[in-house]
Every structure is written in C-alpha cells, then in structure tokens.
Design a protein around this motif. Structure first.
Motif, PDB file in Angstrom:
ATOM      1  N   GLY A  97       0.770  -1.240   0.000  1.00 51.39           N
ATOM      2  CA  GLY A  97       0.000   0.000   0.000  1.00 51.39           C
ATOM      3  C   GLY A  97       0.797   1.284   0.000  1.00 51.39           C
ATOM      4  N   ALA A  98       2.096   1.192  -0.212  1.00 54.13           N
ATOM      5  CA  ALA A  98       2.914   2.414  -0.237  1.00 54.13           C
ATOM      6  C   ALA A  98       2.591   3.239  -1.485  1.00 54.13           C
ATOM      7  CB  ALA A  98       4.394   2.048  -0.220  1.00 54.13           C
ATOM      8  N   SER A  99       2.511   4.556  -1.312  1.00 53.27           N
ATOM      9  CA  SER A  99       2.229   5.431  -2.447  1.00 53.27           C
ATOM     10  C   SER A  99       3.485   5.567  -3.311  1.00 53.27           C
ATOM     11  CB  SER A  99       1.792   6.814  -1.957  1.00 53.27           C
ATOM     12  OG  SER A  99       2.852   7.445  -1.240  1.00 53.27           O
ATOM     13  N   TRP A 100       3.285   6.004  -4.554  1.00 57.05           N
ATOM     14  CA  TRP A 100       4.423   6.146  -5.457  1.00 57.05           C
ATOM     15  C   TRP A 100       5.424   7.191  -4.934  1.00 57.05           C
ATOM     16  CZ3 TRP A 100       3.178   5.768 -11.392  1.00 57.05           C
ATOM     17  CH2 TRP A 100       2.568   4.536 -11.656  1.00 57.05           C
ATOM     18  N   SER A 101       4.903   8.269  -4.368  1.00 55.02           N
ATOM     19  CA  SER A 101       5.800   9.316  -3.845  1.00 55.02           C
ATOM     20  C   SER A 101       6.617   8.790  -2.665  1.00 55.02           C
ATOM     21  CB  SER A 101       4.984  10.539  -3.427  1.00 55.02           C
ATOM     22  OG  SER A 101       4.025  10.193  -2.439  1.00 55.02           O
ATOM     23  N   PHE A 102       5.984   7.946  -1.838  1.00 51.61           N
ATOM     24  CA  PHE A 102       6.688   7.354  -0.695  1.00 51.61           C
ATOM     25  C   PHE A 102       7.800   6.417  -1.184  1.00 51.61           C
ATOM     26  CE2 PHE A 102       7.311   4.011   2.471  1.00 51.61           C
ATOM     27  CZ  PHE A 102       7.520   4.756   3.626  1.00 51.61           C
ATOM     28  N   ILE A 103       7.515   5.657  -2.238  1.00 56.10           N
ATOM     29  CA  ILE A 103       8.504   4.728  -2.786  1.00 56.10           C
ATOM     30  C   ILE A 103       9.654   5.495  -3.453  1.00 56.10           C
ATOM     31  CG2 ILE A 103       8.894   2.897  -4.491  1.00 56.10           C
ATOM     32  CD1 ILE A 103       5.953   2.080  -4.088  1.00 56.10           C
ATOM     33  N   ARG A 104       9.298   6.586  -4.121  1.00 54.41           N
ATOM     34  CA  ARG A 104      10.320   7.367  -4.843  1.00 54.41           C
ATOM     35  C   ARG A 104      11.309   8.047  -3.896  1.00 54.41           C
ATOM     36  NH1 ARG A 104       5.993   9.943  -7.782  1.00 54.41           N
ATOM     37  NH2 ARG A 104       5.599   8.946  -9.799  1.00 54.41           N
ATOM     38  N   ALA A 105      10.800   8.535  -2.754  1.00 55.06           N
ATOM     39  CA  ALA A 105      11.602   9.391  -1.873  1.00 55.06           C
ATOM     40  C   ALA A 105      12.997   8.833  -1.563  1.00 55.06           C
ATOM     41  CB  ALA A 105      10.838   9.675  -0.587  1.00 55.06           C
ATOM     42  N   PRO A 106      13.126   7.602  -1.011  1.00 56.30           N
ATOM     43  CA  PRO A 106      14.474   7.113  -0.677  1.00 56.30           C
ATOM     44  C   PRO A 106      15.357   6.905  -1.920  1.00 56.30           C
ATOM     45  CG  PRO A 106      12.843   5.363  -0.425  1.00 56.30           C
ATOM     46  CD  PRO A 106      12.090   6.624  -0.638  1.00 56.30           C
ATOM     47  N   PHE A 107      14.747   6.514  -3.037  1.00 60.54           N
ATOM     48  CA  PHE A 107      15.517   6.315  -4.267  1.00 60.54           C
ATOM     49  C   PHE A 107      16.043   7.645  -4.807  1.00 60.54           C
ATOM     50  CE2 PHE A 107      13.120   2.351  -4.181  1.00 60.54           C
ATOM     51  CZ  PHE A 107      14.048   1.423  -4.623  1.00 60.54           C
ATOM     52  N   LEU A 108      15.199   8.676  -4.757  1.00 59.44           N
ATOM     53  CA  LEU A 108      15.614   9.989  -5.237  1.00 59.44           C
ATOM     54  C   LEU A 108      16.724  10.579  -4.369  1.00 59.44           C
ATOM     55  CD1 LEU A 108      12.158  11.570  -6.202  1.00 59.44           C
ATOM     56  CD2 LEU A 108      13.935  10.744  -7.755  1.00 59.44           C
ATOM     57  N   LYS A 109      16.581  10.391  -3.042  1.00 59.04           N
ATOM     58  CA  LYS A 109      17.625  10.877  -2.130  1.00 59.04           C
ATOM     59  C   LYS A 109      18.942  10.155  -2.385  1.00 59.04           C
ATOM     60  CE  LYS A 109      14.541  12.233   1.659  1.00 59.04           C
ATOM     61  NZ  LYS A 109      14.112  11.945   3.061  1.00 59.04           N
TER      62      LYS A 109
END
Length: 292
Positions: free
Chosen positions: A203-215
């Motif tokens: 149930g993780a949102s796309w923005s939540f999934i993106r955050a650690p990868f983008l950082k």
C-alpha cells in the motif's frame, strides 16, 4: 538469514560504488566539454584582444600632446588596452632591432609618437575596424591608422569554425553522457524491482517509494560529481605544472564554472534518471517483472 541479508547489502553496496564510479567517468567527460568550451571562448577573446590597431601621430605632435590624445582614446568603449610608444622609446626599439642608431646619421629622431590599441573582443572584426579607423582619423593630430585586415579575417574565420565544432561536440557528448548515466541508473533500479513491487503491494504510495531512491540518487550524483571534480582538478594542475602560461586562458572563473557545472549535472541528471526509471518499474505489473 543473516548471511542472505548481508549478501544482499553487499550486493547493493557494490552496485552503489559501481554507479558512482560509472557516473563519475561520464561527468568527467561532461566537465571536459564545459572546460574546453569555456577555454576556447577565453582563447578566442585572448587572440582578438591581441589584434592591434596602430595609431601614428603627425610629425609636429609632441609627446605631451600625444599622451593627452591617448588618454582620450583610452576612454572609448572599444579599447581594451592602449600601449603608448614615445619617440624616444621607438628610437630605442629600432636601434636595438637594426643594431645602429638612425638618429646618428639622420641628425634627428625620425620617429613619431604612436599608440597600439588592443580592442575588446566584440569589436575585433573588420567592420568595426573600419568604423574605428574612421573615427580615429577625425583627430587632426593622427596621421595614419593601420591594422591587419587579412590577418583579422583569417583569425575570425578560424575561431568561428572552432566554436562550431565545439558546440557540435558538446551536444553529441551531452547526449551520450545522458544515455550512459540513464542506463547505469536503470540497471541499479532493475536489481531492486521486486522490492519496489513489494512496497506497492503493502500500500505504499508512489511518492513514498520514490523518496528514498531519489535521495540516494542525488547523493550518488553528488559523490560522483566530487570524484569527477577531483579528477579534473588533478589534470588541470598537471597541465599547469608543464605550461604555467595556460593561466592566460584558464581563469579562476573557468575553473569555478566547470566545477559547479559538474556538480549540477551530477545532481540533476542522476535524479532525473532515477525518477524516470522508477516510473517505468512502478507502472509494470508483477508478471512483467520477470520479462525485463
């Protein structure tokens, strides 16, 4: 279980190191493009500033009158530098060149005061030269204005060709660099595609999934950029060691712009590539993950 986890962490760590090194190599290439482009522009300006217009004063003009006239010319917008040559200095230079003093057998100093005008880069062209020569000749104290028309044409044509080649090379290498970084980043995310899918399932949102990868992508881009800057600085230091006069075209401003550009390229391109690659895998269904 601990061994598997440790093995997975080691594998991810190796991927991060590989990504940083690969990205650093590409950023070195981009940094060289920026550095070469700026240096070529500085070289162009340096060459143009050394194209001179020679102003010869009339025989009846004294050194004092010539100096006053030169001070007026120095204030013109097209003057980068003006070198005044007095009658005595001209006689001294010609005596050294000829090996004999012309004044001894002529009975007087045959030379007149003169000035060599170094123009600003934007005015170092034939059209501007014609206008400048016309303006200088308005002064009755000026007897002659000369400049190397043919040399100026050749220099401007050669510099134009060099700049066109540099622009084409910059565009080509920028495209190649983006492709290489994109593929490198995509391989790193590809190895974690199942982790991304698992996060979607819980149930993780796309923005939540993106955050650690983008950082992580931004951090990797920054580290790669710093490595690239260090490598470029070493190359420039080595070049300066063997050719100290290179500071005429390699200025502090050039070095700062190159270094900052590499950091910006590292952060922006890496983060953008991570974003695009993540979207690609986020859109994929579970069955498609095994086909890529």
């Amino acid at each position: 279980m601990k061994k598997k986890r440790k093995s997975g962490e080691n594998r991810i760590g190796l991927q991060v190191v590989t990504l940083c090194i690969s990205t650093a190599l590409v950023l070195i290439l981009l940094g060289m493009v920026v550095f070469t482009g700026l240096t070529a522009n500085n070289l162009s300006n340096y060459v143009k500033e050394n194209l001179t217009v020679t102003v010869m004063f009339a025989d009846n003009v004294s050194d004092q009158q010539a100096k006053v006239a030169c001070n007026k010319i120095r204030k013109k917008h097209y003057v980068h530098r003006l070198d005044y040559i007095s009658k005595e200095l001209a006689l001294k230079e010609q005596t050294a060149a000829l090996g004999a003093n012309p004044a001894e057998f002529l009975g007087e100093n045959p030379f007149t005061p003169s000035a060599e005008i170094h123009l600003t880069p934007e005015c170092a062209n034939v059209d501007s030269m014609k206008w400048i020569a016309k303006q200088l000749k308005v002064d009755k104290q000026v007897s002659e204005v000369t400049y190397e028309k043919d040399l100026m044409n050749k220099v401007n044509k050669s510099l134009s060709k060099v700049m066109l080649v540099m622009i084409a090379l910059a565009v080509l290498l920028s495209f190649v660099s983006y492709t290489l970084i994109s593929n490198t980043v995509r391989l790193g995310i590809y190895a974690r595609r199942f982790t991304i899918h698992t996060m979607k399932l819980v149930g993780a949102s796309w923005s939540f999934i993106r955050a650690p990868f983008l950082k992580m992508g931004a951090l990797q881009g920054l580290i790669a950029a710093l490595i690239a800057d260090a490598a470029l600085a070493g190359c420039i230091a080595w070049l300066y060691r063997f050719e100290p006069d290179i500071t005429e075209v390699v200025t502090v401003e050039t070095l700062v712009i190159t270094g900052v550009s590499v950091v910006l390229f590292g952060l922006i391109i890496t983060t953008f590539c991570v974003y695009l690659s993540l979207n690609h895998f986020l859109k994929m269904k579970a069955k498609d993950l095994y086909k890529v």
